[in-house]
Design a protein around this motif. Structure first.
Motif, PDB file in Angstrom:
ATOM      1  N   PHE A  59     -13.338  -2.713   2.436  1.00  0.00           N
ATOM      2  CA  PHE A  59     -14.416  -2.974   1.481  1.00  0.00           C
ATOM      3  C   PHE A  59     -15.111  -4.308   1.715  1.00  0.00           C
ATOM      4  O   PHE A  59     -16.034  -4.655   0.994  1.00  0.00           O
ATOM      5  CB  PHE A  59     -13.879  -2.946   0.048  1.00  0.00           C
ATOM      6  CG  PHE A  59     -13.456  -1.588  -0.440  1.00  0.00           C
ATOM      7  CD1 PHE A  59     -13.735  -0.430   0.257  1.00  0.00           C
ATOM      8  CD2 PHE A  59     -12.761  -1.480  -1.627  1.00  0.00           C
ATOM      9  CE1 PHE A  59     -13.347   0.811  -0.205  1.00  0.00           C
ATOM     10  CE2 PHE A  59     -12.363  -0.237  -2.113  1.00  0.00           C
ATOM     11  CZ  PHE A  59     -12.669   0.910  -1.396  1.00  0.00           C
ATOM     12  N   SER A  60     -14.706  -5.068   2.723  1.00  0.00           N
ATOM     13  CA  SER A  60     -15.237  -6.417   2.921  1.00  0.00           C
ATOM     14  C   SER A  60     -16.712  -6.464   3.295  1.00  0.00           C
ATOM     15  O   SER A  60     -17.373  -7.473   3.090  1.00  0.00           O
ATOM     16  CB  SER A  60     -14.410  -7.175   3.965  1.00  0.00           C
ATOM     17  OG  SER A  60     -14.565  -6.565   5.236  1.00  0.00           O
ATOM     18  N   ASN A  61     -17.241  -5.371   3.842  1.00  0.00           N
ATOM     19  CA  ASN A  61     -18.676  -5.331   4.143  1.00  0.00           C
ATOM     20  C   ASN A  61     -19.158  -3.886   4.136  1.00  0.00           C
ATOM     21  O   ASN A  61     -18.366  -2.948   4.225  1.00  0.00           O
ATOM     22  CB  ASN A  61     -18.991  -6.038   5.461  1.00  0.00           C
ATOM     23  CG  ASN A  61     -18.338  -5.382   6.652  1.00  0.00           C
ATOM     24  OD1 ASN A  61     -18.643  -4.241   6.991  1.00  0.00           O
ATOM     25  ND2 ASN A  61     -17.414  -6.099   7.288  1.00  0.00           N
ATOM     26  N   ALA A  62     -20.468  -3.731   4.048  1.00  0.00           N
ATOM     27  CA  ALA A  62     -21.066  -2.395   3.936  1.00  0.00           C
ATOM     28  C   ALA A  62     -20.785  -1.540   5.164  1.00  0.00           C
ATOM     29  O   ALA A  62     -20.583  -0.326   5.046  1.00  0.00           O
ATOM     30  CB  ALA A  62     -22.564  -2.513   3.698  1.00  0.00           C
ATOM     31  N   GLN A  63     -20.759  -2.146   6.330  1.00  0.00           N
ATOM     32  CA  GLN A  63     -20.546  -1.381   7.563  1.00  0.00           C
ATOM     33  C   GLN A  63     -19.141  -0.774   7.602  1.00  0.00           C
ATOM     34  O   GLN A  63     -18.979   0.404   7.903  1.00  0.00           O
ATOM     35  CB  GLN A  63     -20.768  -2.256   8.782  1.00  0.00           C
ATOM     36  CG  GLN A  63     -20.615  -1.511  10.091  1.00  0.00           C
ATOM     37  CD  GLN A  63     -20.883  -2.402  11.302  1.00  0.00           C
ATOM     38  OE1 GLN A  63     -21.286  -3.545  11.176  1.00  0.00           O
ATOM     39  NE2 GLN A  63     -20.633  -1.852  12.477  1.00  0.00           N
ATOM     40  N   SER A  64     -18.116  -1.557   7.296  1.00  0.00           N
ATOM     41  CA  SER A  64     -16.755  -1.013   7.334  1.00  0.00           C
ATOM     42  C   SER A  64     -16.530  -0.021   6.197  1.00  0.00           C
ATOM     43  O   SER A  64     -15.811   0.970   6.367  1.00  0.00           O
ATOM     44  CB  SER A  64     -15.708  -2.130   7.314  1.00  0.00           C
ATOM     45  OG  SER A  64     -15.787  -2.880   6.138  1.00  0.00           O
ATOM     46  N   THR A  78     -17.001  -3.881  -7.669  1.00  0.00           N
ATOM     47  CA  THR A  78     -18.298  -3.459  -7.136  1.00  0.00           C
ATOM     48  C   THR A  78     -18.133  -2.701  -5.827  1.00  0.00           C
ATOM     49  O   THR A  78     -18.747  -1.647  -5.631  1.00  0.00           O
ATOM     50  CB  THR A  78     -19.227  -4.671  -6.951  1.00  0.00           C
ATOM     51  OG1 THR A  78     -19.417  -5.295  -8.226  1.00  0.00           O
ATOM     52  CG2 THR A  78     -20.573  -4.257  -6.384  1.00  0.00           C
ATOM     53  N   SER A  79     -17.305  -3.205  -4.942  1.00  0.00           N
ATOM     54  CA  SER A  79     -17.090  -2.549  -3.650  1.00  0.00           C
ATOM     55  C   SER A  79     -16.521  -1.151  -3.821  1.00  0.00           C
ATOM     56  O   SER A  79     -16.936  -0.216  -3.130  1.00  0.00           O
ATOM     57  CB  SER A  79     -16.159  -3.383  -2.770  1.00  0.00           C
ATOM     58  OG  SER A  79     -16.755  -4.605  -2.459  1.00  0.00           O
ATOM     59  N   PHE A  80     -15.567  -1.002  -4.733  1.00  0.00           N
ATOM     60  CA  PHE A  80     -14.973   0.318  -4.953  1.00  0.00           C
ATOM     61  C   PHE A  80     -16.019   1.285  -5.512  1.00  0.00           C
ATOM     62  O   PHE A  80     -16.114   2.438  -5.074  1.00  0.00           O
ATOM     63  CB  PHE A  80     -13.763   0.228  -5.882  1.00  0.00           C
ATOM     64  CG  PHE A  80     -13.040   1.536  -6.053  1.00  0.00           C
ATOM     65  CD1 PHE A  80     -12.367   2.117  -4.988  1.00  0.00           C
ATOM     66  CD2 PHE A  80     -13.027   2.195  -7.272  1.00  0.00           C
ATOM     67  CE1 PHE A  80     -11.699   3.346  -5.130  1.00  0.00           C
ATOM     68  CE2 PHE A  80     -12.362   3.407  -7.426  1.00  0.00           C
ATOM     69  CZ  PHE A  80     -11.699   3.975  -6.357  1.00  0.00           C
ATOM     70  N   SER A 105      -1.061  -1.691   1.849  1.00  0.00           N
ATOM     71  CA  SER A 105      -2.229  -0.809   1.746  1.00  0.00           C
ATOM     72  C   SER A 105      -3.383  -1.430   0.958  1.00  0.00           C
ATOM     73  O   SER A 105      -4.546  -1.163   1.278  1.00  0.00           O
ATOM     74  CB  SER A 105      -1.839   0.548   1.153  1.00  0.00           C
ATOM     75  OG  SER A 105      -1.399   0.431  -0.176  1.00  0.00           O
ATOM     76  N   ILE A 106      -3.092  -2.251  -0.029  1.00  0.00           N
ATOM     77  CA  ILE A 106      -4.173  -2.885  -0.803  1.00  0.00           C
ATOM     78  C   ILE A 106      -4.951  -3.877   0.064  1.00  0.00           C
ATOM     79  O   ILE A 106      -6.183  -3.863   0.055  1.00  0.00           O
ATOM     80  CB  ILE A 106      -3.632  -3.535  -2.100  1.00  0.00           C
ATOM     81  CG1 ILE A 106      -3.030  -2.460  -3.012  1.00  0.00           C
ATOM     82  CG2 ILE A 106      -4.718  -4.317  -2.819  1.00  0.00           C
ATOM     83  CD1 ILE A 106      -3.978  -1.362  -3.461  1.00  0.00           C
ATOM     84  N   PRO A 107      -4.298  -4.722   0.868  1.00  0.00           N
ATOM     85  CA  PRO A 107      -5.081  -5.572   1.785  1.00  0.00           C
ATOM     86  C   PRO A 107      -5.896  -4.763   2.797  1.00  0.00           C
ATOM     87  O   PRO A 107      -6.995  -5.179   3.188  1.00  0.00           O
ATOM     88  CB  PRO A 107      -4.018  -6.422   2.483  1.00  0.00           C
ATOM     89  CG  PRO A 107      -2.875  -6.471   1.527  1.00  0.00           C
ATOM     90  CD  PRO A 107      -2.887  -5.124   0.846  1.00  0.00           C
ATOM     91  N   ALA A 135      -6.355   3.507   7.028  1.00  0.00           N
ATOM     92  CA  ALA A 135      -5.911   2.626   8.109  1.00  0.00           C
ATOM     93  C   ALA A 135      -6.886   1.458   8.212  1.00  0.00           C
ATOM     94  O   ALA A 135      -8.037   1.550   7.779  1.00  0.00           O
ATOM     95  CB  ALA A 135      -5.845   3.393   9.429  1.00  0.00           C
ATOM     96  N   SER A 136      -6.432   0.354   8.788  1.00  0.00           N
ATOM     97  CA  SER A 136      -7.241  -0.868   8.827  1.00  0.00           C
ATOM     98  C   SER A 136      -8.562  -0.699   9.570  1.00  0.00           C
ATOM     99  O   SER A 136      -9.522  -1.411   9.288  1.00  0.00           O
ATOM    100  CB  SER A 136      -6.437  -2.023   9.422  1.00  0.00           C
ATOM    101  OG  SER A 136      -6.015  -1.694  10.720  1.00  0.00           O
TER     102      SER A 136
END
Length: 173
Positions: free
Chosen positions: A51-56, A89-91, A43-45, A9-10
């Protein structure tokens, strides 16, 4: 056995309910799937936002671990397919953090990823850093190769490439 029960979920939580048709009796490994793909509209967005930042990303890890513990699961499978290459990298960081957290609790992490593509004489693994994923996850499951007309010519080369990056005992077709 994998059942496609959950979606990210977002807000980083995990939505969905555990399948009631499967009754794990200890005679087989059962790891439900948290999935995202182009087939699951939007779901991909959502994953890209997580994955946009380390905290999320870390919040998502904690939410997955919470779901695994709340349901008393022995492990989980992550099948975030069709990610764009800029999520590589995020994944890998996400899987590394999730694996470390689950492993400290004696839980298993399997990861299902699309088969790399062979193009112009080279293997393109896109958004999936197989070496990093193979180090972190207990099992890497290769989703079916989508173009069955090329399967016999492409998959042997892909497997040769992957076994140079990942312990072959961790790879499952």
């Amino acid at each position: 056995l994998h059942t496609f029960d959950f979606k990210p979920a977002s807000d980083g939580t995990v939505s969905g309910d555990l399948s009631t048709t499967v009754k794990p009796d200890g005679s087989f490994a059962f790891y439900p799937v948290i999935s995202a793909s182009l087939a699951d509209r939007g779901s991909i967005p959502i994953v890209a936002g997580i994955f946009s930042n380390a905290q999320s990303r870390s919040n998502h890890v904690q939410q997955i671990v919470k779901k695994v513990n709340d349901l008393q699961l022995k492990g989980i499978d992550i099948a975030y397919l069709d990610l764009p290459a800029d999520q590589r990298t995020s994944f890998a960081l996400f899987i590394g953090e999730l694996a470390q957290t689950l492993h400290t609790q004696g839980k298993v992490l399997t990861v299902t990823v699309p088969c790399p593509l062979q193009a112009q004489g080279r293997i393109d693994d896109g958004a999936y850093d197989w070496a990093a994923l193979g180090t972190a996850a207990d099992v890497l499951e290769i989703a079916p190769y989508r173009d069955q007309s090329d399967y016999r010519t492409v998959v042997p080369a892909v497997l040769q490439y992957l076994t140079g990056l990942v312990n072959p005992n961790k790879l499952v077709l």
